[in-house]
Scaffold this motif. Structure first.
Motif, PDB file in Angstrom:
ATOM      1  N   ILE A 195      -4.798   1.448   9.699  1.00  0.00           N
ATOM      2  CA  ILE A 195      -3.345   1.354   9.566  1.00  0.00           C
ATOM      3  C   ILE A 195      -2.694   2.712   9.800  1.00  0.00           C
ATOM      4  O   ILE A 195      -2.796   3.620   8.964  1.00  0.00           O
ATOM      5  N   ASP A 196      -2.048   2.848  10.950  1.00  0.00           N
ATOM      6  CA  ASP A 196      -1.299   4.062  11.254  1.00  0.00           C
ATOM      7  C   ASP A 196      -0.044   4.092  10.395  1.00  0.00           C
ATOM      8  O   ASP A 196       0.689   3.102  10.316  1.00  0.00           O
ATOM      9  N   THR A 197       0.211   5.229   9.804  1.00  0.00           N
ATOM     10  CA  THR A 197       1.372   5.337   8.917  1.00  0.00           C
ATOM     11  C   THR A 197       2.368   6.353   9.460  1.00  0.00           C
ATOM     12  O   THR A 197       2.021   7.201  10.266  1.00  0.00           O
ATOM     13  N   PRO A 198       3.605   6.272   8.969  1.00  0.00           N
ATOM     14  CA  PRO A 198       4.533   7.381   9.194  1.00  0.00           C
ATOM     15  C   PRO A 198       4.020   8.631   8.470  1.00  0.00           C
ATOM     16  O   PRO A 198       3.079   8.546   7.671  1.00  0.00           O
ATOM     17  N   ILE A 199       4.649   9.764   8.708  1.00  0.00           N
ATOM     18  CA  ILE A 199       4.250  11.010   8.049  1.00  0.00           C
ATOM     19  C   ILE A 199       4.860  11.022   6.653  1.00  0.00           C
ATOM     20  O   ILE A 199       5.946  11.532   6.428  1.00  0.00           O
ATOM     21  N   SER A 200       4.169  10.382   5.738  1.00  0.00           N
ATOM     22  CA  SER A 200       4.665  10.169   4.366  1.00  0.00           C
ATOM     23  C   SER A 200       3.486  10.260   3.407  1.00  0.00           C
ATOM     24  O   SER A 200       3.041   9.256   2.843  1.00  0.00           O
ATOM     25  N   GLU A 201       2.977  11.461   3.231  1.00  0.00           N
ATOM     26  CA  GLU A 201       1.729  11.600   2.465  1.00  0.00           C
ATOM     27  C   GLU A 201       1.811  11.017   1.053  1.00  0.00           C
ATOM     28  O   GLU A 201       0.872  10.341   0.617  1.00  0.00           O
ATOM     29  N   PRO A 202       2.882  11.251   0.301  1.00  0.00           N
ATOM     30  CA  PRO A 202       2.910  10.661  -1.046  1.00  0.00           C
ATOM     31  C   PRO A 202       2.781   9.137  -1.019  1.00  0.00           C
ATOM     32  O   PRO A 202       2.038   8.558  -1.814  1.00  0.00           O
ATOM     33  N   ALA A 203       3.482   8.509  -0.090  1.00  0.00           N
ATOM     34  CA  ALA A 203       3.420   7.043  -0.026  1.00  0.00           C
ATOM     35  C   ALA A 203       2.083   6.559   0.529  1.00  0.00           C
ATOM     36  O   ALA A 203       1.649   5.449   0.206  1.00  0.00           O
ATOM     37  N   ILE A 204       1.431   7.361   1.358  1.00  0.00           N
ATOM     38  CA  ILE A 204       0.094   6.962   1.842  1.00  0.00           C
ATOM     39  C   ILE A 204      -0.857   6.856   0.658  1.00  0.00           C
ATOM     40  O   ILE A 204      -1.564   5.854   0.492  1.00  0.00           O
ATOM     41  N   VAL A 205      -0.848   7.873  -0.192  1.00  0.00           N
ATOM     42  CA  VAL A 205      -1.750   7.845  -1.353  1.00  0.00           C
ATOM     43  C   VAL A 205      -1.296   6.763  -2.335  1.00  0.00           C
ATOM     44  O   VAL A 205      -2.116   6.006  -2.873  1.00  0.00           O
ATOM     45  N   GLY A 206       0.022   6.651  -2.543  1.00  0.00           N
ATOM     46  CA  GLY A 206       0.532   5.618  -3.446  1.00  0.00           C
ATOM     47  C   GLY A 206       0.208   4.211  -2.965  1.00  0.00           C
ATOM     48  O   GLY A 206      -0.099   3.328  -3.762  1.00  0.00           O
ATOM     49  N   THR A 207       0.273   4.024  -1.676  1.00  0.00           N
ATOM     50  CA  THR A 207      -0.086   2.724  -1.100  1.00  0.00           C
ATOM     51  C   THR A 207      -1.558   2.421  -1.365  1.00  0.00           C
ATOM     52  O   THR A 207      -1.919   1.296  -1.739  1.00  0.00           O
ATOM     53  N   ALA A 208      -2.384   3.431  -1.206  1.00  0.00           N
ATOM     54  CA  ALA A 208      -3.812   3.229  -1.474  1.00  0.00           C
ATOM     55  C   ALA A 208      -4.035   2.876  -2.948  1.00  0.00           C
ATOM     56  O   ALA A 208      -4.855   2.003  -3.265  1.00  0.00           O
ATOM     57  N   VAL A 209      -3.292   3.497  -3.832  1.00  0.00           N
ATOM     58  CA  VAL A 209      -3.424   3.198  -5.264  1.00  0.00           C
ATOM     59  C   VAL A 209      -3.105   1.723  -5.519  1.00  0.00           C
ATOM     60  O   VAL A 209      -3.876   0.999  -6.160  1.00  0.00           O
ATOM     61  N   GLY A 210      -1.970   1.269  -4.993  1.00  0.00           N
ATOM     62  CA  GLY A 210      -1.571  -0.123  -5.209  1.00  0.00           C
ATOM     63  C   GLY A 210      -2.534  -1.107  -4.559  1.00  0.00           C
ATOM     64  O   GLY A 210      -2.850  -2.157  -5.127  1.00  0.00           O
ATOM     65  N   ALA A 211      -3.011  -0.757  -3.378  1.00  0.00           N
ATOM     66  CA  ALA A 211      -3.955  -1.639  -2.687  1.00  0.00           C
ATOM     67  C   ALA A 211      -5.265  -1.729  -3.462  1.00  0.00           C
ATOM     68  O   ALA A 211      -5.855  -2.806  -3.605  1.00  0.00           O
ATOM     69  N   ALA A 212      -5.702  -0.579  -3.989  1.00  0.00           N
ATOM     70  CA  ALA A 212      -6.967  -0.560  -4.733  1.00  0.00           C
ATOM     71  C   ALA A 212      -6.869  -1.375  -6.023  1.00  0.00           C
ATOM     72  O   ALA A 212      -7.857  -1.937  -6.490  1.00  0.00           O
ATOM     73  N   MET A 213      -5.663  -1.456  -6.591  1.00  0.00           N
ATOM     74  CA  MET A 213      -5.479  -2.207  -7.838  1.00  0.00           C
ATOM     75  C   MET A 213      -5.378  -3.713  -7.597  1.00  0.00           C
ATOM     76  O   MET A 213      -5.404  -4.493  -8.541  1.00  0.00           O
ATOM     77  N   THR A 214      -5.218  -4.097  -6.344  1.00  0.00           N
ATOM     78  CA  THR A 214      -4.954  -5.518  -6.063  1.00  0.00           C
ATOM     79  C   THR A 214      -5.988  -6.141  -5.129  1.00  0.00           C
ATOM     80  O   THR A 214      -5.723  -7.173  -4.533  1.00  0.00           O
ATOM     81  N   GLY A 215      -7.147  -5.521  -5.006  1.00  0.00           N
ATOM     82  CA  GLY A 215      -8.237  -6.202  -4.324  1.00  0.00           C
ATOM     83  C   GLY A 215      -8.771  -5.556  -3.064  1.00  0.00           C
ATOM     84  O   GLY A 215      -9.814  -5.973  -2.555  1.00  0.00           O
ATOM     85  N   LEU A 216      -8.095  -4.566  -2.529  1.00  0.00           N
ATOM     86  CA  LEU A 216      -8.620  -3.891  -1.350  1.00  0.00           C
ATOM     87  C   LEU A 216      -9.387  -2.640  -1.774  1.00  0.00           C
ATOM     88  O   LEU A 216      -9.289  -2.190  -2.904  1.00  0.00           O
ATOM     89  N   ARG A 217     -10.159  -2.109  -0.830  1.00  0.00           N
ATOM     90  CA  ARG A 217     -10.824  -0.822  -1.055  1.00  0.00           C
ATOM     91  C   ARG A 217     -10.331   0.124   0.028  1.00  0.00           C
ATOM     92  O   ARG A 217     -10.915   0.225   1.095  1.00  0.00           O
ATOM     93  N   PRO A 218      -9.205   0.784  -0.243  1.00  0.00           N
ATOM     94  CA  PRO A 218      -8.599   1.599   0.795  1.00  0.00           C
ATOM     95  C   PRO A 218      -9.240   2.985   0.953  1.00  0.00           C
ATOM     96  O   PRO A 218      -9.703   3.576  -0.022  1.00  0.00           O
ATOM     97  N   VAL A 219      -9.247   3.439   2.186  1.00  0.00           N
ATOM     98  CA  VAL A 219      -9.574   4.830   2.479  1.00  0.00           C
ATOM     99  C   VAL A 219      -8.278   5.455   2.963  1.00  0.00           C
ATOM    100  O   VAL A 219      -7.784   5.122   4.029  1.00  0.00           O
ATOM    101  N   ALA A 220      -7.690   6.300   2.142  1.00  0.00           N
ATOM    102  CA  ALA A 220      -6.484   7.005   2.571  1.00  0.00           C
ATOM    103  C   ALA A 220      -6.920   8.299   3.230  1.00  0.00           C
ATOM    104  O   ALA A 220      -7.793   8.985   2.711  1.00  0.00           O
ATOM    105  N   GLU A 221      -6.354   8.596   4.382  1.00  0.00           N
ATOM    106  CA  GLU A 221      -6.715   9.859   5.024  1.00  0.00           C
ATOM    107  C   GLU A 221      -5.567  10.843   4.906  1.00  0.00           C
ATOM    108  O   GLU A 221      -4.432  10.544   5.283  1.00  0.00           O
ATOM    109  N   LEU A 222      -5.896  12.008   4.383  1.00  0.00           N
ATOM    110  CA  LEU A 222      -4.945  13.111   4.317  1.00  0.00           C
ATOM    111  C   LEU A 222      -5.415  14.097   5.384  1.00  0.00           C
ATOM    112  O   LEU A 222      -6.510  14.643   5.284  1.00  0.00           O
TER     113      LEU A 222
END
Lengths: 342, 325
Positions: B55-82
């Motif tokens: 998933i290509d994201t906009p340049i929004s590092e806080p929301a990239i990590v926050g998105t991974a947090v929410g995804a991880a809490m709801t069933g996905l296993r996200p790899v957020a790349e910084l």
């Protein structure tokens, strides 16, 4: 045949009255010295936002809240006893006394967590929205926050992503006019918040929080749209009846303003509407209020009588069970000193 | 079967294999999809696993990590790349206040099984905002696991292991190692998660380190061997969990210890390790534990200033020789 009774409004009233009474009891818990700390942010005056939006949610939906989120959790179906116990830092609370008022959560009800960082819980709904689509959960994820968060950058990063990816997400701003002691017009020039959401391509609406049925109607539209892949934003305009937290006596605003603001009372408005439109008799509502008061009185007893978490639980749940745990500072010191004694 | 592989390709293969095995894994970050990652780690994975999972994201590092947090809490296993660890400051609320504390604050109800992949360190004249070693920030935050692979084999295995963990893992690659090649046997049993590796065994001095400095320490050890000094080199591999038992065992055996880290010295990883060695191995130490670490200054673009501000093989060997004198 009798006219159809508006059980909807009665139910919304019941929810709001339970929130109002619960919050009053939270204040009492504090006065009795039984709350864990003074970080208690009451949502009195804001009950319509919680009741109206939660009434538009489905069981599979998820949400995050802010530091003033007791009402939302209650409207979602939380057990007020376990909430009060958590606020008191007790083992019987939702988070076993580790979270408290500002970090309460319950996965069973889709509550992904309250947050003590303004705006901190917002991006989690983007992740929940991705999960919903990827895992076909058919769920909408809602971020609740106050008008203070309207000035946090993370909100706009999140709005942008929600719109870009057409996620089943809703942003709900409970605009109580104050971020701590700063009135909204002292924090931003343009307070027409829906314009900001619309600028990102979201559905956007502003609704007066006086009438809970209007809040519910707006939320239904936005939640349904979000479920279909069109994310949205809702601002519910209310007035924060009391100070920011329990210790705050609101020196930054005039009493006249407060008295005027408190006239915008969604609980009283719904009550009068029920009576005026003949949906329910005043006598019956009095009974209902009394029953709710008794229910909420019991939450204090439950919290006060519950035990504090055992000290040993301090090291639990930093990491998952079975994973390496942190070693306590005391244990490390004891180990080093024992070697010297030997 | 032995294969020759770069650090970058090992990371890519780890992601590819893990995504094949576990459909809940998604990669979220800037340029991870069509571009293939700023350092090429996710090259062409979008062609294999699709844009829904890269998933290509906009340049929004806080929301990239926050998105991974929410995804991880709801069933996905996200790899957020910084893209660079230097952007950690942008994301620190979502990482330190949210990801790290959610399991604890919520009384163990739920964890955040996400991996934050990033890269750090010097070596590319990338300047003060693209060259830092900020692992101490992560290590200083309870709730976050921290893996820092040095070898190609560890790049593969530690990433695979990170993607099975129930708690958030910060996975810091070293930008100067991406092109490093190694013969590896992917079928061989990997070292367990949380276990340090003794890369070289010697009786005169213990060098405790991790990430790229492992190779500098080994190079230094070779130079020292020519002078008759034999060093043990310990590669910590993960800083949380920290395998202090292995460190203790060798320090107690040898009696002299040096800690090497590319991060700045003050309040750094080397400081923590030196303090711990001093406390726990005091009776076995023949002299103070020395920290060989980054200077307490920002990183310069000038190659001379850049390389001069962090430990080198020569510096490690020089300090070791003086310790033995």
């Amino acid at each position: 045949m009798d006219a159809p009774v508006n059980t909807n409004l009665l139910e919304l009233y019941r929810t709001m009255r339970r929130i109002r009474t619960f919050e009053e009891r939270v204040g009492e818990l504090f006065v009795r010295g039984q709350s864990a700390g003074s970080m208690l942010h009451l949502s009195i005056g804001e009950e319509s936002s919680a009741a109206g939006v939660c009434a538009a949610m489905k069981p599979q939906d998820t949400f995050t809240t802010h530091h003033r989120g007791h009402g939302i959790f209650l409207a979602r179906g939380a057990d007020p006893k376990r909430m009060m116990a958590e606020i008191g830092g007790k083992e019987t609370g939702y988070c076993r006394g580790k979270g408290g008022s500002m970090h309460i959560a319950d996965m069973a009800l889709g509550h992904l967590g309250a947050n003590a960082i303004v705006g901190g819980g917002i991006p989690a709904v983007i992740g929940a929205g991705l999960s919903s689509r990827h895992l076909k959960q058919d769920s909408v994820s809602i971020a609740f926050f106050g008008d203070g968060a309207m000035q946090q950058g993370i909100l706009y990063e999140s709005m942008n992503m929600a719109s870009l990816w057409n996620l089943p997400v809703l942003f709900v701003c409970i605009n109580n006019q104050y971020g701590m002691g700063t009135r909204i017009d002292q924090a931003t020039r343009n307070t027409a918040f829906d314009q900001r959401a619309k600028a990102f391509g979201l559905n956007g609406a502003v609704v007066d929080g006086l009438d809970v049925e209007e809040v519910q109607a707006a939320a239904r539209w936005l939640v349904d749209e979000a479920r279909a892949g069109k994310p949205g934003f809702l601002s519910v305009e209310v007035y924060r009846f009391f100070g920011h937290a329990r210790m705050d006596k609101s020196p930054y605003r005039e009493e006249a303003e407060e008295l005027e603001g408190r006239k915008k009372d969604p609980v009283l408005f719904a009550r009068n509407k029920l009576i005026d439109t003949g949906i329910e008799e005043e006598r019956i509502l009095d009974e209902l209020d009394k029953a709710i008061a008794a229910e909420m009185d019991a939450t204090i007893d439950f919290a006060v009588e519950s035990k504090a978490p055992p000290l040993g639980s301090m090291f639990k749940d930093v990491y998952a069970a079975g994973e390496p745990e942190p070693e306590s500072v005391r244990a490390r010191i004891d180990r080093v000193l024992a070697r010297d004694d030997a | 079967m032995m294969t020759s592989m770069t650090y970058r390709d090992a990371l890519r293969k780890a992601l590819d294999d893990a995504m094949t095995d576990d459909s809940s894994i998604v990669v979220i970050g800037e340029e991870v999809g069509r571009y293939g990652g700023a350092y090429g780690v996710t090259k062409d994975l979008i062609k294999i696993h699709g844009a829904d999972r890269l998933i290509d994201t906009p340049i929004s590092e806080p929301a990239i990590v926050g998105t991974a947090v929410g995804a991880a809490m709801t069933g996905l296993r996200p790899v957020a790349e910084l893209m660079y660890i230097d952007f950690l400051g942008m994301t620190m609320d979502q990482l330190a206040n949210q990801a790290a504390k959610i399991r604890y604050m919520f009384g163990g109800q739920i964890g955040v099984p996400m991996v934050l992949r990033t890269q750090g360190g010097t070596g590319r004249s990338a300047g003060a905002q693209h060259s830092q070693s900020l692992e101490a920030w992560v290590m200083h935050t309870p709730g976050l696991r921290l893996a820092m692979p040095a070898t190609v084999a560890d790049a593969y295995h530690l990433l695979r292991q990170s993607l099975t963990k129930p708690d958030p893992v910060v996975f810091i690659e070293h930008k100067a190692l991406y092109t490093r090649k190694e013969e590896i046997d992917l079928d061989a049993d990997p070292l367990p998660w949380g276990k340090a590796a003794v890369r070289r065994q010697g009786d005169d001095l213990v060098i405790v380190t991790y990430s790229r400095q492992v190779f500098y320490a080994l190079e230094a050890a070779d130079a020292l061997a020519r002078k008759g000094i034999e060093a043990t080199v310990i590669d910590l591999r993960t800083l949380n969990p920290l395998d202090f038992d292995t460190v203790r065992e060798h320090v107690e055996r040898v009696g002299k210890a040096m800690v090497v880290s590319e991060g700045v010295m003050t309040s750094g990883v080397a400081a923590e390790l030196a303090a711990r060695i001093s406390e726990e191995c005091f009776d076995f130490l023949e002299q103070p534990v020395l920290r060989v670490a980054g200077e307490d200054i920002p990183i310069s673009v000038s190659q001379e200033l850049e390389s001069g501000s962090v430990p080198s093989a020569r510096m490690i060997a020089d300090v070791a020789a003086r310790m033995m004198a």
